[in-house]
Motif scaffolding. Structure first.
Motif: not given
Length: 214
Positions: A189-212
């Motif tokens: 969240x700390x990094x996200x707050x910095x990016x928010x203040x600098x004018x970055x906006x959320x446009x999507x998400x990516x993820x990695x999933x694993x299964x043993x």
């Protein structure tokens, strides 16, 4: 999706035990539910954030001498990387070795060493940013991209990362780019707050999933 189910069937024929990893570059509620139903654990989720470079850029105080990436300066960038992410070493993860980390950047055809900066306090690196370009199919264009950015924990809250990011914004805009993007872990969240203040906006998400599979 059918691709995920088909992947499970093919994996079932392989020698066990092993871990199956799947990366999803367009995460949504439906795909999250599918992977959970198929027994996958989520290893990480990253937000894709983007900054419109045609909008006014923020003004930040630039307190540090800044060097660009050159063969002679690569060790300074690596030391800044180690210092910025040394907390990760406490959770059992292992930082990349110098040759691997520097080689990963030098071997990337989209890497922009001329737009990658390290901030110096006297002779000590206190923050860094590495950049490149990325082809975004959904936008039909190439955008500037921040690969990694970080600052020494002792220097956080002093605008080191913000000043480096703004310098990157200025340079990419001067070259005619109208967007700058990055990925950030959603549990930072700390990094996200910095990016928010600098004018970055959320446009999507990516993820990695694993299964043993036993």
């Amino acid at each position: 999706s059918s691709a995920t189910i088909d992947g499970n069937r093919k994996a079932a024929s392989l020698k066990r035990p092993f871990t199956l990893n799947v990366r999803n570059e367009a995460l949504n509620d439906g795909s999250m539910a599918l992977f959970q139903r198929e027994g996958y654990a989520c290893a990480f989720i990253e937000a894709w954030m983007q900054r419109n470079l045609l909008a006014p850029l923020p003004s930040v105080e630039k307190r540090h001498r800044v060097l660009t990436w050159t063969p002679d300066n690569e060790p300074l960038f690596y030391n800044a990387y180690l210092n910025a992410f040394r907390e990760r070493q406490r959770d059992g993860s292992t930082p990349m070795g110098a040759a691997e980390w520097m080689g990963e950047h030098d071997g990337d055809p989209n890497f922009r060493p001329d737009l990658s900066f390290v901030a110096m306090e006297a002779e000590m690196p206190v923050g860094f940013v590495t950049t490149g370009t990325m082809n975004v199919a959904d936008l039909g264009k190439r955008v500037g991209w921040i690969s990694q950015v970080g600052s020494d924990p002792a220097w956080r809250g002093r605008g080191v990362a913000a000043s480096l990011i703004v310098a990157v914004m200025e340079e990419f805009r001067s070259e005619g780019f109208d967007s700058l993007g990055l990925h950030v872990n959603v549990n930072n969240p700390g990094a996200i707050r910095v990016y928010d203040r600098l004018g970055f906006r959320h446009v999507g998400k990516r993820a990695r999933f694993c299964k043993t599979l036993p």
